[in-house]
Design a protein around this motif. Structure first.
Motif, PDB file in Angstrom:
ATOM      1  N   LEU A 101      57.205  34.123  49.203  1.00 48.61           N
ATOM      2  CA  LEU A 101      57.477  33.074  47.925  1.00 48.61           C
ATOM      3  C   LEU A 101      56.759  31.783  48.281  1.00 48.61           C
ATOM      4  CD1 LEU A 101      61.235  33.420  46.785  1.00 48.61           C
ATOM      5  CD2 LEU A 101      59.311  34.175  45.823  1.00 48.61           C
ATOM      6  N   PRO A 102      56.829  31.103  49.407  1.00 55.61           N
ATOM      7  CA  PRO A 102      56.060  29.850  49.756  1.00 55.61           C
ATOM      8  C   PRO A 102      54.429  30.227  49.526  1.00 55.61           C
ATOM      9  CG  PRO A 102      57.867  29.856  51.302  1.00 55.61           C
ATOM     10  CD  PRO A 102      57.730  31.282  50.351  1.00 55.61           C
ATOM     11  N   SER A 103      54.169  31.439  50.267  1.00 50.69           N
ATOM     12  CA  SER A 103      52.796  31.779  50.199  1.00 50.69           C
ATOM     13  C   SER A 103      52.239  32.027  48.622  1.00 50.69           C
ATOM     14  CB  SER A 103      52.554  33.066  50.774  1.00 50.69           C
ATOM     15  OG  SER A 103      51.091  33.556  50.951  1.00 50.69           O
ATOM     16  N   LYS A 104      53.059  32.567  47.750  1.00 47.81           N
ATOM     17  CA  LYS A 104      52.630  32.755  46.369  1.00 47.81           C
ATOM     18  C   LYS A 104      52.366  31.450  45.921  1.00 47.81           C
ATOM     19  CE  LYS A 104      54.697  37.102  45.191  1.00 47.81           C
ATOM     20  NZ  LYS A 104      53.060  37.811  44.678  1.00 47.81           N
ATOM     21  N   VAL A 105      53.165  30.352  46.205  1.00 44.02           N
ATOM     22  CA  VAL A 105      53.043  29.125  45.530  1.00 44.02           C
ATOM     23  C   VAL A 105      51.658  28.318  45.902  1.00 44.02           C
ATOM     24  CG1 VAL A 105      54.134  26.648  45.131  1.00 44.02           C
ATOM     25  CG2 VAL A 105      55.618  28.619  45.206  1.00 44.02           C
ATOM     26  N   PHE A 106      51.530  28.610  47.321  1.00 43.01           N
ATOM     27  CA  PHE A 106      50.394  28.122  48.071  1.00 43.01           C
ATOM     28  C   PHE A 106      49.058  28.401  47.580  1.00 43.01           C
ATOM     29  CE2 PHE A 106      47.296  29.193  51.437  1.00 43.01           C
ATOM     30  CZ  PHE A 106      47.124  27.915  51.566  1.00 43.01           C
ATOM     31  N   ASN A 107      48.914  30.011  47.203  1.00 40.93           N
ATOM     32  CA  ASN A 107      47.829  30.486  46.741  1.00 40.93           C
ATOM     33  C   ASN A 107      47.610  30.044  45.243  1.00 40.93           C
ATOM     34  OD1 ASN A 107      46.896  32.174  48.986  1.00 40.93           O
ATOM     35  ND2 ASN A 107      48.709  33.400  48.634  1.00 40.93           N
ATOM     36  N   ARG A 108      48.611  29.831  44.544  1.00 42.07           N
ATOM     37  CA  ARG A 108      48.333  29.578  43.154  1.00 42.07           C
ATOM     38  C   ARG A 108      47.931  27.887  43.157  1.00 42.07           C
ATOM     39  NH1 ARG A 108      51.272  32.215  39.031  1.00 42.07           N
ATOM     40  NH2 ARG A 108      51.154  34.490  39.299  1.00 42.07           N
TER      41      ARG A 108
ATOM     42  N   GLY B 185      40.524  39.611  52.457  1.00 40.95           N
ATOM     43  CA  GLY B 185      41.352  40.336  52.426  1.00 40.95           C
ATOM     44  C   GLY B 185      42.823  39.888  51.482  1.00 40.95           C
ATOM     45  N   HIS B 186      43.310  40.943  50.995  1.00 42.30           N
ATOM     46  CA  HIS B 186      44.399  40.629  49.757  1.00 42.30           C
ATOM     47  C   HIS B 186      45.678  41.416  50.425  1.00 42.30           C
ATOM     48  CE1 HIS B 186      46.374  41.307  45.879  1.00 42.30           C
ATOM     49  NE2 HIS B 186      47.104  40.432  46.515  1.00 42.30           N
ATOM     50  N   LYS B 187      46.649  40.909  50.800  1.00 39.07           N
ATOM     51  CA  LYS B 187      47.773  41.664  51.400  1.00 39.07           C
ATOM     52  C   LYS B 187      48.740  42.182  49.776  1.00 39.07           C
ATOM     53  CE  LYS B 187      48.857  38.461  53.983  1.00 39.07           C
ATOM     54  NZ  LYS B 187      47.992  37.554  54.255  1.00 39.07           N
TER      55      LYS B 187
ATOM     56  N   ARG C 200      39.883  31.166  42.541  1.00 41.01           N
ATOM     57  CA  ARG C 200      41.206  31.921  42.210  1.00 41.01           C
ATOM     58  C   ARG C 200      41.364  33.162  42.868  1.00 41.01           C
ATOM     59  NH1 ARG C 200      43.968  29.043  38.423  1.00 41.01           N
ATOM     60  NH2 ARG C 200      42.700  27.429  37.315  1.00 41.01           N
ATOM     61  N   LEU C 201      42.311  33.122  44.252  1.00 31.44           N
ATOM     62  CA  LEU C 201      42.300  34.187  44.826  1.00 31.44           C
ATOM     63  C   LEU C 201      43.617  34.737  44.921  1.00 31.44           C
ATOM     64  CD1 LEU C 201      39.873  33.897  48.145  1.00 31.44           C
ATOM     65  CD2 LEU C 201      39.305  35.192  45.958  1.00 31.44           C
ATOM     66  N   SER C 202      44.287  35.853  45.127  1.00 34.80           N
ATOM     67  CA  SER C 202      45.215  36.150  45.317  1.00 34.80           C
ATOM     68  C   SER C 202      46.311  35.786  46.723  1.00 34.80           C
ATOM     69  CB  SER C 202      45.687  37.815  45.133  1.00 34.80           C
ATOM     70  OG  SER C 202      45.336  38.319  43.652  1.00 34.80           O
ATOM     71  N   ASP C 203      45.107  35.776  47.512  1.00 30.24           N
ATOM     72  CA  ASP C 203      45.519  35.498  49.121  1.00 30.24           C
ATOM     73  C   ASP C 203      44.658  34.684  49.563  1.00 30.24           C
ATOM     74  OD1 ASP C 203      46.746  35.636  51.454  1.00 30.24           O
ATOM     75  OD2 ASP C 203      46.969  37.901  51.652  1.00 30.24           O
ATOM     76  N   HIS C 204      44.576  33.453  49.802  1.00 22.53           N
ATOM     77  CA  HIS C 204      43.548  32.796  50.616  1.00 22.53           C
ATOM     78  C   HIS C 204      43.805  32.707  51.897  1.00 22.53           C
ATOM     79  CE1 HIS C 204      41.727  30.181  47.318  1.00 22.53           C
ATOM     80  NE2 HIS C 204      42.683  30.558  46.517  1.00 22.53           N
TER      81      HIS C 204
END
Length: 316
Positions: free
Chosen positions: A135-142, A122-124, A151-155
């Motif tokens: 914000l930390p989640s975006k950095v983590f996923n990138r 799933g991608h929230k 490359r997923l938007s939401d691991h």
């Protein structure tokens, strides 16, 4: 004789007594129109708020509901591993028990599996969490996508659907539940992502803080070792050993030149100690890499290869 279970739903829970009654009702509403046999397993990860009592009560009234109780809080990965060991369905859906994952999305995830995916994450897309978590989640996923190659938007979305064999093959310990899609991708499974509805937390509080990103970063090193060097450990240790040996050799060559062509003494220089230590470290790393290759050879690790040939059909 009862029909075999087609879909297993697995929900780890830690102090979610306020959310569980709604979770049971929403799962039934989502699954009763699916014309699939299903079960719901709730893993009580050391709750102290009466969550286990609610699970027992639901299990008495609905045989499709089962519970697993851990002796104390072991973490989400351990809870998932305990549940995976007990599921009976060929398909497995995982979700958090806090109701932020919407059970109404389950049919869409299962449809993606029917279309050929092995794991759907799933991608929230419109995440209902505070900025301090987004914000930390975006950095983590990138960063995770860059390192693992997937490359997923939401691991780290808790809502996932997969063929049960995927969860039985990927390692689940520490914080590795965050990297299930990457580990499955490394094993050759088809991983897809699907935007899902995300809801704000209504009951209870989050059990995760910023420290989870520190632990996740350390586990990312484990993922790199498993995904890139799991079948060739000598390349990892040998590569580090060659780098260390090269630096040590350059240092020692420089000091040799100083000793031969000048009148300066090198015996008390810290740089000499560093050069010797780098050479010793290089020998140790290369030796560890060779020993790891021997262990790999002797244990006959063929699990990963088996995954790659499971779809072979016909005579050739």
């Amino acid at each position: 004789m009862s029909a075999p279970i087609e879909v297993s739903l697995l929900a780890p829970a830690k102090d979610e007594a306020d959310s569980l009654p709604e979770l049971f009702a929403q799962v039934r509403a989502a699954m009763d129109g699916q014309h699939r046999t299903w079960e719901l397993i709730v893993v009580d990860d050391g709750s102290t708020d009466g969550s286990w009592r609610l699970v027992e009560e639901q299990a008495r009234h609905d045989p499709r509901v089962r519970g697993i109780r851990l002796r104390r809080n072991f973490g989400k990965a351990a809870a998932l591993a305990a549940g995976v060991a007990e599921v009976r369905g060929a398909l497995l859906v995982t979700m958090d028990a806090d109701l932020q994952d919407d059970p109404a999305e389950i049919p869409r995830l299962l449809d993606e599996l029917d279309r050929g995916a092995d794991l759907v994450s799933g991608h929230k897309a419109q995440r209902k969490d505070p900025l301090g978590k987004r914000l930390p989640s975006k950095v983590f996923n990138r960063f995770t996508g860059l390192i693992t190659g997937l490359r997923l938007s939401d691991h780290n979305c808790g809502l996932k659907a997969a063929r049960t064999e995927v969860y039985r093959r990927v390692p689940l310990y520490g914080e590795l539940h965050r990297y299930i899609p990457a580990l499955a991708h490394q094993l050759g499974y088809r991983v897809r992502e699907l935007a899902v509805h995300h809801r704000p937390r209504v009951h209870g509080r989050s059990h995760y803080g910023l420290e989870r990103y520190v632990r996740g970063a350390l586990d990312l090193l484990t993922v790199v070792a498993l995904t890139r060097y799991g079948r060739r450990p000598a390349h990892l240790f040998g590569g580090l050993g060659l780098l260390s040996g090269t630096l040590g050799t350059l240092i020692l060559l420089y000091l040799t030149g100083v000793w031969v062509f000048t009148a300066q003494s090198i015996g008390t220089r810290p740089l000499l100690t560093l050069g010797i230590l780098l050479e010793v470290l290089a020998a140790q790393l290369i030796s560890v890499g060779l020993l790891a290759e021997l262990v790999l050879h002797r244990t006959g690790r063929t699990d990963d290869v088996a995954v790659l040939i499971t779809e072979q059909t016909g005579d050739g």
